[in-house]
Design an enzyme around this catalytic site. Structure first.
Site, PDB file in Angstrom:
ATOM      1  N   ASP A  97     -16.623  -4.203  -8.746  1.00 13.79           N
ATOM      2  CA  ASP A  97     -15.758  -3.981  -9.910  1.00 13.79           C
ATOM      3  C   ASP A  97     -16.494  -4.110 -11.245  1.00 13.79           C
ATOM      4  O   ASP A  97     -15.914  -4.495 -12.257  1.00 13.79           O
ATOM      5  CB  ASP A  97     -14.551  -4.958  -9.896  1.00 13.79           C
ATOM      6  CG  ASP A  97     -13.726  -4.809  -8.634  1.00 13.79           C
ATOM      7  OD1 ASP A  97     -13.666  -3.684  -8.101  1.00 13.79           O
ATOM      8  OD2 ASP A  97     -13.151  -5.813  -8.186  1.00 13.79           O
ATOM      9  N   LYS A 119     -18.411   0.727 -12.009  1.00  8.49           N
ATOM     10  CA  LYS A 119     -19.176   1.856 -11.434  1.00  8.49           C
ATOM     11  C   LYS A 119     -18.465   3.188 -11.677  1.00  8.49           C
ATOM     12  O   LYS A 119     -19.089   4.190 -12.028  1.00  8.49           O
ATOM     13  CB  LYS A 119     -19.373   1.647  -9.912  1.00  8.49           C
ATOM     14  CG  LYS A 119     -20.228   0.426  -9.587  1.00  8.49           C
ATOM     15  CD  LYS A 119     -20.309   0.170  -8.100  1.00  8.49           C
ATOM     16  CE  LYS A 119     -19.011  -0.282  -7.504  1.00  8.49           C
ATOM     17  NZ  LYS A 119     -18.567  -1.628  -7.924  1.00  8.49           N
ATOM     18  N   GLY A 123     -12.399   0.560  -5.250  1.00  9.10           N
ATOM     19  CA  GLY A 123     -11.442   1.134  -6.191  1.00  9.10           C
ATOM     20  C   GLY A 123     -12.198   1.366  -7.480  1.00  9.10           C
ATOM     21  O   GLY A 123     -12.618   0.403  -8.123  1.00  9.10           O
ATOM     22  N   HIS A 124     -12.457   2.622  -7.813  1.00  9.10           N
ATOM     23  CA  HIS A 124     -13.271   2.953  -8.982  1.00  9.10           C
ATOM     24  C   HIS A 124     -12.392   3.632 -10.034  1.00  9.10           C
ATOM     25  O   HIS A 124     -11.780   4.663  -9.757  1.00  9.10           O
ATOM     26  CB  HIS A 124     -14.443   3.860  -8.572  1.00  9.10           C
ATOM     27  CG  HIS A 124     -15.408   3.192  -7.625  1.00  9.10           C
ATOM     28  ND1 HIS A 124     -16.508   3.815  -7.116  1.00  9.10           N
ATOM     29  CD2 HIS A 124     -15.430   1.933  -7.111  1.00  9.10           C
ATOM     30  CE1 HIS A 124     -17.168   2.971  -6.321  1.00  9.10           C
ATOM     31  NE2 HIS A 124     -16.523   1.828  -6.297  1.00  9.10           N
ATOM     32  N   ARG A 139     -21.667   0.474  18.954  1.00  7.82           N
ATOM     33  CA  ARG A 139     -21.831   1.813  19.527  1.00  7.82           C
ATOM     34  C   ARG A 139     -20.610   2.321  20.275  1.00  7.82           C
ATOM     35  O   ARG A 139     -20.702   3.040  21.253  1.00  7.82           O
ATOM     36  CB  ARG A 139     -23.097   1.882  20.384  1.00  7.82           C
ATOM     37  CG  ARG A 139     -24.307   1.864  19.482  1.00  7.82           C
ATOM     38  CD  ARG A 139     -25.524   1.301  20.075  1.00  7.82           C
ATOM     39  NE  ARG A 139     -25.339  -0.068  20.506  1.00  7.82           N
ATOM     40  CZ  ARG A 139     -26.301  -0.787  21.076  1.00  7.82           C
ATOM     41  NH1 ARG A 139     -27.468  -0.243  21.283  1.00  7.82           N
ATOM     42  NH2 ARG A 139     -26.081  -2.021  21.431  1.00  7.82           N
ATOM     43  N   GLN A 163     -18.900  -1.507  -4.003  1.00  9.38           N
ATOM     44  CA  GLN A 163     -19.027  -2.966  -3.997  1.00  9.38           C
ATOM     45  C   GLN A 163     -20.193  -3.411  -4.911  1.00  9.38           C
ATOM     46  O   GLN A 163     -20.483  -2.712  -5.857  1.00  9.38           O
ATOM     47  CB  GLN A 163     -19.201  -3.494  -2.567  1.00  9.38           C
ATOM     48  CG  GLN A 163     -17.948  -3.346  -1.690  1.00  9.38           C
ATOM     49  CD  GLN A 163     -17.736  -1.961  -1.134  1.00  9.38           C
ATOM     50  OE1 GLN A 163     -18.628  -1.377  -0.556  1.00  9.38           O
ATOM     51  NE2 GLN A 163     -16.535  -1.432  -1.279  1.00  9.38           N
ATOM     52  N   THR A 216      -6.334  -3.708  -4.461  1.00 10.79           N
ATOM     53  CA  THR A 216      -5.293  -4.580  -3.903  1.00 10.79           C
ATOM     54  C   THR A 216      -4.406  -5.228  -4.968  1.00 10.79           C
ATOM     55  O   THR A 216      -3.407  -5.857  -4.622  1.00 10.79           O
ATOM     56  CB  THR A 216      -5.952  -5.714  -3.082  1.00 10.79           C
ATOM     57  OG1 THR A 216      -6.825  -6.439  -3.956  1.00 10.79           O
ATOM     58  CG2 THR A 216      -6.742  -5.162  -1.908  1.00 10.79           C
TER      59      THR A 216
HETATM   60  P1  GDP Z   1     -15.696  -0.353 -10.119  1.00 10.82           P
HETATM   61  O1  GDP Z   1     -15.109  -0.746  -8.815  1.00 10.82           O
HETATM   62  O2  GDP Z   1     -17.084  -0.902 -10.300  1.00 10.82           O
HETATM   63  O3  GDP Z   1     -15.627   1.117 -10.379  1.00 10.82           O
HETATM   64  O4  GDP Z   1     -14.810  -1.076 -11.237  1.00 10.82           O
HETATM   65  P2  GDP Z   1     -13.196  -1.092 -11.285  1.00 10.82           P
HETATM   66  O5  GDP Z   1     -12.700   0.240 -11.685  1.00 10.82           O
HETATM   67  O6  GDP Z   1     -12.655  -1.686 -10.035  1.00 10.82           O
HETATM   68  O7  GDP Z   1     -12.952  -2.185 -12.408  1.00 10.82           O
HETATM   69  C1  GDP Z   1     -13.486  -2.036 -13.691  1.00 10.82           C
HETATM   70  C2  GDP Z   1     -12.329  -2.064 -14.717  1.00 10.82           C
HETATM   71  O8  GDP Z   1     -12.865  -2.218 -16.012  1.00 10.82           O
HETATM   72  C3  GDP Z   1     -11.547  -0.779 -14.743  1.00 10.82           C
HETATM   73  O9  GDP Z   1     -10.217  -1.079 -15.081  1.00 10.82           O
HETATM   74  C4  GDP Z   1     -12.215   0.019 -15.883  1.00 10.82           C
HETATM   75  O10 GDP Z   1     -11.357   0.966 -16.488  1.00 10.82           O
HETATM   76  C5  GDP Z   1     -12.554  -1.092 -16.829  1.00 10.82           C
HETATM   77  N1  GDP Z   1     -13.744  -0.880 -17.660  1.00 10.82           N
HETATM   78  C6  GDP Z   1     -14.963  -0.384 -17.302  1.00 10.82           C
HETATM   79  N2  GDP Z   1     -15.827  -0.468 -18.323  1.00 10.82           N
HETATM   80  C7  GDP Z   1     -15.165  -1.023 -19.348  1.00 10.82           C
HETATM   81  C8  GDP Z   1     -15.526  -1.409 -20.674  1.00 10.82           C
HETATM   82  O11 GDP Z   1     -16.676  -1.269 -21.117  1.00 10.82           O
HETATM   83  N3  GDP Z   1     -14.554  -1.985 -21.440  1.00 10.82           N
HETATM   84  C9  GDP Z   1     -13.285  -2.192 -20.996  1.00 10.82           C
HETATM   85  N4  GDP Z   1     -12.406  -2.751 -21.801  1.00 10.82           N
HETATM   86  N5  GDP Z   1     -12.913  -1.837 -19.754  1.00 10.82           N
HETATM   87  C10 GDP Z   1     -13.844  -1.288 -18.938  1.00 10.82           C
HETATM   88  P1  IMO Z   2     -15.666  -1.737  -5.630  1.00 18.30           P
HETATM   89  O1  IMO Z   2     -16.438  -0.567  -5.088  1.00 18.30           O
HETATM   90  C1  IMO Z   2     -14.692  -5.985  -5.313  1.00 18.30           C
HETATM   91  C2  IMO Z   2     -14.646  -7.699  -1.267  1.00 18.30           C
HETATM   92  C3  IMO Z   2     -13.303  -8.170  -0.766  1.00 18.30           C
HETATM   93  C4  IMO Z   2     -13.760  -9.322   0.139  1.00 18.30           C
HETATM   94  C5  IMO Z   2     -15.035  -8.772   0.754  1.00 18.30           C
HETATM   95  C6  IMO Z   2     -14.851  -8.140   2.138  1.00 18.30           C
HETATM   96  O2  IMO Z   2     -14.363  -1.382  -6.242  1.00 18.30           O
HETATM   97  O3  IMO Z   2     -16.523  -2.588  -6.512  1.00 18.30           O
HETATM   98  P2  IMO Z   2     -13.805  -5.823   2.954  1.00 18.30           P
HETATM   99  O4  IMO Z   2     -12.424  -5.268   2.803  1.00 18.30           O
HETATM  100  O5  IMO Z   2     -14.876  -4.993   2.370  1.00 18.30           O
HETATM  101  O6  IMO Z   2     -14.112  -6.247   4.367  1.00 18.30           O
HETATM  102  O7  IMO Z   2     -13.777  -7.211   2.113  1.00 18.30           O
HETATM  103  O8  IMO Z   2     -15.524  -7.792  -0.139  1.00 18.30           O
HETATM  104  N1  IMO Z   2     -14.687  -6.289  -1.738  1.00 18.30           N
HETATM  105  C7  IMO Z   2     -14.709  -5.927  -3.029  1.00 18.30           C
HETATM  106  N2  IMO Z   2     -14.615  -6.682  -4.158  1.00 18.30           N
HETATM  107  N3  IMO Z   2     -14.867  -4.650  -5.408  1.00 18.30           N
HETATM  108  C8  IMO Z   2     -14.980  -3.903  -4.281  1.00 18.30           C
HETATM  109  O9  IMO Z   2     -15.281  -2.582  -4.317  1.00 18.30           O
HETATM  110  C9  IMO Z   2     -14.864  -4.527  -3.025  1.00 18.30           C
HETATM  111  N4  IMO Z   2     -14.907  -4.091  -1.754  1.00 18.30           N
HETATM  112  C10 IMO Z   2     -14.810  -5.186  -0.971  1.00 18.30           C
HETATM  113  O10 IMO Z   2     -12.482  -8.619  -1.814  1.00 18.30           O
HETATM  114  O11 IMO Z   2     -14.109 -10.419  -0.646  1.00 18.30           O
HETATM  115 MG    MG Z   3     -13.412  -1.647  -8.045  1.00 14.16          MG
END
Ligand code: GDP
Ligand code: IMO
Ligand code: MG
Length: 427
Positions: free
Chosen positions: A13, A16, A40-41, A143, A224, A301
């Site tokens: 999170d 990315k 979740g991106h 496997r 991740q 989630t």
């Molecule tokens: P990812 O899983 O690495 O793609 O990150 P997520 O989307 O799960 O979580 C990142 C959150 O931060 C999202 O709600 C983005 O919209 C937000 N976000 C990303 N970069 C920035 C930033 O520079 N500033 C702010 N305020 N929000 C950001």
């Molecule tokens: P993105 O790509 C944050 C965490 C889960 C748990 C552990 C194992 O959005 O950054 P899993 O369901 O993979 O077996 O869970 O990994 N986890 C993440 N935490 N961002 C993610 O993806 C994650 N994908 C898995 O919360 O701790």
């Molecule tokens: Mg995410």
């Protein structure tokens, strides 16, 4: 320079989706190499917010090819819903999307196992996303996994399901789950998937290799983060796949010589969702403030993320394990909303990530001057060039870059595509 890998350098999170979307206009192909819909991106552009779970974050640009690689685990039901939503909004054209023959398939029974294990009294609760990720990778390693290519051959698929049924059903019974893997029902379900998935299926390794050879720009999107890596993360509180840049090669089927640059992403602070060590976690009002200011709730989630100050030892470790050539720092605008800030440069008692377990790490925190002025947050949010960033923000970036010995490649100052300070060339 034609191949850039972008990976998370914390516990996921990091932003990315935002960074890949900001770079994707320069790419011909965007590919994911690992994970599944545990990811979740989030992409924000033109007033829209889109969260992708399986489809690479290049999807918002018509004409950019999006590839799901062999190292991924794919839940066809989630995949289908995501494609439908993206097509409805006009973002994704059918011909842009490809999925590897060798990616593994998540069936409902993988989800039942994941949830059942998490609910088991006395078990090790990892705090998984309950999406069936662990059980699907486990079957792959054992496997008896089922690959996308098996869906195309009903008799082979049936044999693979039979090979799973006794093991899976015995565990479901032991877990007290009501559901059971029924082979006929699963063959019928998969037959339905093939109808729409068939045109998307290809040898993704060949496709990426051909793109690189043709001089196309390939952007490789991690899922991740480094500290969730199966081999190098905070085991056993990790995901079940490779999250480091090295995984891009095996997960797509290309060699390390094909990679030109590797950028890691870190928030200006740290978050983690799920169980496991997090040295700089703040259990106080500062942690709550960061969560509220940064809207730190999981994109998959909805779980609240734990929040803490930036952890330089952990970031340095991630930078080394992924061989970062550039660092992207996100959410600097959020850090600026805090009345005061601190950073962790080391752990007490000489604890070092990698050599020592991170649950032993006690952070040595250092307060940083110059923050806490409400004007900073808006100055940072409006910055589009490095020179626009106020002095405390520039100093903060210098501290990070010096500590981990990686130059800053990009700074994100808001969730939107355009709220980005580009420093280094991506391609
Ligand atoms: P990812 O899983 O690495 O793609 O990150 P997520 O989307 O799960 O979580 C990142 C959150 O931060 C999202 O709600 C983005 O919209 C937000 N976000 C990303 N970069 C920035 C930033 O520079 N500033 C702010 N305020 N929000 C950001
Ligand atoms: P993105 O790509 C944050 C965490 C889960 C748990 C552990 C194992 O959005 O950054 P899993 O369901 O993979 O077996 O869970 O990994 N986890 C993440 N935490 N961002 C993610 O993806 C994650 N994908 C898995 O919360 O701790
Ligand atoms: Mg995410």
């Amino acid at each position: 320079m034609s191949t850039l890998v972008v990976v998370g350098a914390q516990w996921g999170d990091e932003g990315k989706g935002k960074v890949v979307d900001a770079l994707a206009s320069q790419a011909d192909v965007v590919a994911r190499f690992a994970g599944g819909n545990n990811a979740g991106h989030t992409l924000v552009f033109s007033g829209q917010k889109v969260v992708t779970h399986l489809v690479p974050s290049g999807c918002a640009y018509p004409g950019t090819r999006c590839v799901l690689g062999a190292g991924m685990v794919i839940d066809p039901e989630v995949f289908r819903q995501e494609i439908t939503a993206l097509q409805k909004s006009g973002m994704l054209l059918q011909d842009e999307l490809r999925v590897s023959l060798d990616a593994h398939v998540i069936f409902p029974f993988h989800r039942w196992l994941d949830g059942g294990r998490e609910d088991q009294v006395g078990g090790t609760r990892i705090g998984t996303t309950r999406r069936g990720i662990g059980p699907a990778y486990e079957a792959k390693a054992a496997r008896r996994g089922i690959r996308v290519r098996d869906l195309l051959h009903p008799e082979r698929l049936r044999a693979r399901l039979i090979a799973n049924a006794a093991i899976v059903n015995a565990e479901l019974e032991r877990l007290g789950a009501e559901e059971r893997l029924e082979v006929d029902a699963e063959v019928a379900r998969a037959t339905g998937w093939v109808v729409w998935m068939r045109p998307l299926i290809c040898d993704a390794g060949e496709l990426i290799d051909a793109s690189i050879r043709a001089g196309q720009r390939v952007l490789i999107e991690g899922a991740q983060g480094a500290l969730l890596d199966l081999d190098h993360g905070t085991y056993p509180y990790v995901t079940s796949s490779t999250t480091l840049a090295g995984g891009a090669c095996s997960g797509l089927g290309i060699g390390p010589t094909a990679i030109d640059r590797v950028w890691g992403i870190t928030k200006a602070y740290t978050t983690r969702v799920g169980a496991g060590p997090f040295p700089t976690r703040l259990d106080d009002a500062h942690g709550e403030l960061l969560r509220q200011a940064g809207d730190e709730f999981g994109a998959t989630t909805g779980r609240p993320r734990d929040c803490g100050w930036l952890d330089l030892p952990a970031l340095r470790y991630a930078a080394r394990r992924s061989g970062l050539t550039g660092l992207c720092v996100t959410k600097l605008d959020i850090l600026a909303k805090m009345p005061e800030i601190a950073i962790c440069r080391s752990y007490a008692d000489g604890v070092v990530p990698g050599r020592d377990e991170l649950d032993l790490a006690r952070p040595v925190l250092e307060g940083l001057p110059g923050w806490g002025d409400p004007a900073l947050a808006s100055q940072i949010a409006q910055a589009r060039r490095l020179e626009d960033l106020p002095a405390p923000a520039r100093a903060y970036l210098d501290i990070i870059s010096e500590a981990i010995e990686v130059p800053i490649a990009l700074v994100s100052v808001g969730p939107g595509r355009d709220q980005t300070v580009f420093i280094d060339e991506a391609f």
